[in-house]
Design an enzyme around this catalytic site. Structure first.
Site, short mmCIF file in Angstrom:
data_model
loop_
_atom_site.label_atom_id
_atom_site.label_comp_id
_atom_site.label_asym_id
_atom_site.label_seq_id
_atom_site.Cartn_x
_atom_site.Cartn_y
_atom_site.Cartn_z
N ASN A 32 68.60 -10.75 -17.18
CA ASN A 32 69.95 -10.50 -17.71
C ASN A 32 70.08 -10.95 -19.17
OD1 ASN A 32 70.11 -13.26 -17.58
ND2 ASN A 32 71.92 -13.35 -16.27
N PHE A 80 61.08 -16.06 -11.73
CA PHE A 80 61.30 -17.02 -12.81
C PHE A 80 62.78 -17.21 -13.14
CE2 PHE A 80 57.11 -15.16 -14.00
CZ PHE A 80 56.36 -16.32 -14.11
N SER A 124 59.11 -26.98 -9.94
CA SER A 124 58.90 -27.91 -11.05
C SER A 124 58.42 -29.25 -10.53
CB SER A 124 60.24 -28.09 -11.76
OG SER A 124 60.16 -29.18 -12.65
N ALA A 125 57.63 -29.93 -11.36
CA ALA A 125 57.21 -31.29 -11.03
C ALA A 125 58.40 -32.23 -10.94
CB ALA A 125 56.25 -31.79 -12.11
N TYR A 148 69.40 -29.98 -11.54
CA TYR A 148 68.39 -28.92 -11.71
C TYR A 148 67.27 -29.10 -10.67
CZ TYR A 148 64.23 -26.73 -13.71
OH TYR A 148 63.07 -26.02 -13.88
N LYS A 152 65.90 -26.67 -7.33
CA LYS A 152 64.52 -26.25 -7.05
C LYS A 152 64.12 -26.69 -5.64
CE LYS A 152 63.50 -24.24 -10.91
NZ LYS A 152 63.34 -22.77 -10.93
N ARG A 292 66.04 -41.66 -22.83
CA ARG A 292 66.95 -40.60 -22.37
C ARG A 292 67.22 -40.80 -20.88
NH1 ARG A 292 64.88 -34.48 -23.25
NH2 ARG A 292 63.36 -35.16 -21.70
P1 NAD Z 1 63.46 -19.18 -19.68
O1 NAD Z 1 64.91 -19.55 -19.77
O2 NAD Z 1 62.73 -18.89 -20.93
O3 NAD Z 1 63.32 -17.90 -18.71
C1 NAD Z 1 64.22 -17.63 -17.67
C2 NAD Z 1 64.59 -16.17 -17.77
O4 NAD Z 1 65.51 -15.85 -16.71
C3 NAD Z 1 65.30 -15.81 -19.08
O5 NAD Z 1 64.71 -14.65 -19.62
C4 NAD Z 1 66.75 -15.54 -18.67
O6 NAD Z 1 67.37 -14.58 -19.49
C5 NAD Z 1 66.57 -15.07 -17.23
N1 NAD Z 1 67.74 -15.30 -16.38
C6 NAD Z 1 68.48 -16.42 -16.28
N2 NAD Z 1 69.46 -16.25 -15.36
C7 NAD Z 1 69.29 -14.99 -14.85
C8 NAD Z 1 69.98 -14.24 -13.86
N3 NAD Z 1 71.05 -14.74 -13.21
N4 NAD Z 1 69.54 -12.98 -13.59
C9 NAD Z 1 68.48 -12.46 -14.26
N5 NAD Z 1 67.81 -13.13 -15.21
C10 NAD Z 1 68.19 -14.38 -15.50
O7 NAD Z 1 62.74 -20.31 -18.83
P2 NAD Z 1 61.18 -20.57 -18.59
O8 NAD Z 1 60.82 -21.80 -19.31
O9 NAD Z 1 60.41 -19.33 -18.80
O10 NAD Z 1 61.22 -20.95 -17.04
C11 NAD Z 1 61.01 -19.97 -16.04
C12 NAD Z 1 61.17 -20.63 -14.69
O11 NAD Z 1 60.27 -21.72 -14.59
C13 NAD Z 1 62.56 -21.20 -14.44
O12 NAD Z 1 62.89 -20.94 -13.09
C14 NAD Z 1 62.39 -22.67 -14.69
O13 NAD Z 1 63.29 -23.43 -13.94
C15 NAD Z 1 60.97 -22.90 -14.22
N6 NAD Z 1 60.33 -24.06 -14.85
C16 NAD Z 1 60.26 -24.16 -16.21
C17 NAD Z 1 59.68 -25.28 -16.79
C18 NAD Z 1 59.63 -25.44 -18.29
O14 NAD Z 1 59.42 -26.57 -18.76
N7 NAD Z 1 59.78 -24.38 -19.08
C19 NAD Z 1 59.15 -26.30 -15.99
C20 NAD Z 1 59.22 -26.17 -14.61
C21 NAD Z 1 59.80 -25.03 -14.04
N1 UFG Z 2 61.11 -36.47 -25.69
C1 UFG Z 2 61.40 -37.14 -26.87
N2 UFG Z 2 62.20 -36.52 -27.77
C2 UFG Z 2 62.74 -35.28 -27.56
C3 UFG Z 2 62.44 -34.62 -26.35
C4 UFG Z 2 61.64 -35.26 -25.43
O1 UFG Z 2 60.93 -38.24 -27.10
O2 UFG Z 2 63.48 -34.78 -28.43
C5 UFG Z 2 60.21 -37.13 -24.72
C6 UFG Z 2 60.83 -37.36 -23.36
O3 UFG Z 2 61.52 -38.59 -23.33
C7 UFG Z 2 59.59 -37.32 -22.46
C8 UFG Z 2 58.66 -36.33 -23.16
O4 UFG Z 2 59.12 -36.27 -24.51
O5 UFG Z 2 58.97 -38.57 -22.45
C9 UFG Z 2 58.71 -34.94 -22.57
O6 UFG Z 2 60.07 -34.49 -22.53
P1 UFG Z 2 60.46 -32.96 -22.26
O7 UFG Z 2 61.95 -32.87 -22.36
O8 UFG Z 2 59.65 -32.07 -23.12
O9 UFG Z 2 59.95 -32.73 -20.77
P2 UFG Z 2 60.38 -33.44 -19.41
O10 UFG Z 2 59.13 -34.01 -18.81
O11 UFG Z 2 61.52 -34.35 -19.60
O12 UFG Z 2 60.91 -32.23 -18.54
C10 UFG Z 2 60.32 -30.93 -18.57
C11 UFG Z 2 61.40 -29.92 -18.24
C12 UFG Z 2 61.86 -30.10 -16.84
C13 UFG Z 2 60.68 -30.00 -15.93
C14 UFG Z 2 59.63 -31.04 -16.30
C15 UFG Z 2 58.41 -30.92 -15.43
O13 UFG Z 2 62.51 -30.07 -19.12
O14 UFG Z 2 62.75 -29.07 -16.51
O15 UFG Z 2 59.27 -30.86 -17.66
O16 UFG Z 2 57.97 -29.62 -15.41
F1 UFG Z 2 61.07 -30.21 -14.67
#
Ligand code: NAD
Ligand code: UFG
Length: 339
Positions: A32, A80, A124-125, A148, A152, A292
């Protein structure tokens, strides 16, 4: 095989589409555009030299799902689409439950009606939470500490319930990602967060191109080797390939299987900043700031299950992750919005 990729224009989804197309899958994307740009579609096709079908729409639209699963004869779904900002989830819990939980329910229900039963889920972890010992194993206790993470966890439980009847013919892979960073080596697709990034790597990249002034390092008094937070960073291309391997695995397996997708190595915030300087030549200015809320000191994956069952492991090291992030950020200082 034709695969529906929800959220396929987002950060991880776009890289996964490239790998799926390269591996010979036909791809249909439903997105979307809540957190992505249409420009990513052309870039994916440019890299893959193949086209994909794109439908702009919402995973919560049951009628749309019914018609697209049928019209495109979808055989598997990689899911995703969702919202992923931890802070926003705390502020708007009902929105997160609506998109992430209810959205997954609408999607899985449509799949059930259509008889499509192969599903890969982006978990997610973060589901492990503070009580699990590190490294995290798939059997470690699960106890997320934010909204969040709860969404998951709830979808993981929904999937376990779906696979639990003896006559269930579902094949489900739950992929628990560690910290995806990096970009495609072409520099054509990468992470393009809107506004101020929440995560470390895109923040560093935006400071490096001068869009932001200074990085705040959240906490330097953790019980880690240099006092800053330690995470298991994984190259997004390795992560994308993990989805292709998951689909191949599911073709031979019924029931549900949970996999950690990580490298098994942890790096601290300061190690990341220093390694980025070595790769890019840019010293990112930073200051120490308070911890944080909700952050854990250190976590990384025990990734051997994915190797044993799917033959998948990470191939690209931290230098590749940083070089590819920098290549993407330099070529696209304003992300996709310049188009
Ligand atoms: P992202 O936001 O870049 O991608 C998500 C996509 O979903 C976007 O393109 C967005 O437009 C689309 N979207 C959101 N709501 C929607 C809806 N209601 N209908 C259709 N499309 C929709 O995020 P990402 O980093 O690519 O993450 C993808 C998935 O992996 C997510 O489910 C996220 O929770 C999970 N995940 C991400 C991370 C990370 O650090 N990036 C870590 C662990 C898990
Ligand atoms: N950090 C900083 N400054 C910043 C941002 C982050 O010092 O501006 C630090 C955080 O305190 C942490 C490390 O960098 O120690 C990584 O932080 P991120 O925000 O990059 O990642 P997180 O591990 O907090 O979380 C991410 C995603 C979550 C996901 C998780 C595991 O945001 O959604 O990784 O996949 F669940």
């Amino acid at each position: 095989m034709r695969v529906l990729v929800t959220g396929g224009l987002g950060y991880i989804g776009s890289h996964t589409c490239v790998e799926l197309l390269a591996a010979g899958f036909d791809v249909v994307v439903l997105d979307n555009l809540a957190n992505s740009a249409l420009a990513a579609l052309d870039r994916i096709e440019q890299i893959a030299q193949r086209s994909l079908a794109f439908i702009e729409g919402d995973i919560r639209d049951a009628d749309l799902l019914d018609s697209l699963l049928d019209d495109y004869e979808i055989e598997a779904v990689i899911h995703f689409a969702g919202l992923k900002a931890v802070g926003e989830g705390q502020q708007q819990p009902m929105l997160y439950h609506d998109v992430n939980v209810a959205g997954s329910h609408v999607l899985l229900s449509a799949m059930e009606r259509a008889g499509v039963n192969c599903f890969v889920f982006s978990s997610s972890a973060t589901v492990y939470g503070a009580e699990a010992d590190i490294p995290y194993v798939e059997t470690s206790p699960v106890n997320p500490s934010n909204v969040y993470g709860n969404t998951k966890r709830i979808v993981e439980m929904m999937l376990a319930d779906l696979c639990q009847p003896n006559d269930s013919d579902w094949s489900v892979a739950v992929l628990r990602y560690f910290n995806p960073i990096g970009a495609h080596p072409s520099g054509l697709i990468g992470e393009d967060p809107r506004g101020i990034p929440n995560n470390l790597m895109p923040y560093i990249a935006k400071v490096a191109v001068g869009e932001l002034q200074e990085l705040s390092v959240f906490g330097n008094d953790y019980s880690t080797r240099d006092g800053t937070g330690v995470r298991d960073y994984i190259h997004v291309v390795d992560l994308a390939k993990g989805h292709v391997e998951a689909l191949k695995f599911l073709a031979k397996k019924q029931g549900i299987e949970v996999f950690n997708l990580g490298s098994g190595n942890g790096y601290s915030v300061l190690e990341l900043i220093n390694a980025f300087k070595d790769i890019s030549g840019v010293a990112v200015p930073y200051k120490f700031a308070p911890r944080r809320a909700g952050d854990l000191p250190e976590f990384y994956a025990e990734p051997s299950k994915a190797l044993q069952l799917m033959g998948w492991k990470t191939e690209l090291d931290l230098n590749h992750m940083l070089a590819d992030t920098w290549h993407w950020q330099k070529n696209n200082p304003k992300g996709y919005s310049a188009e």
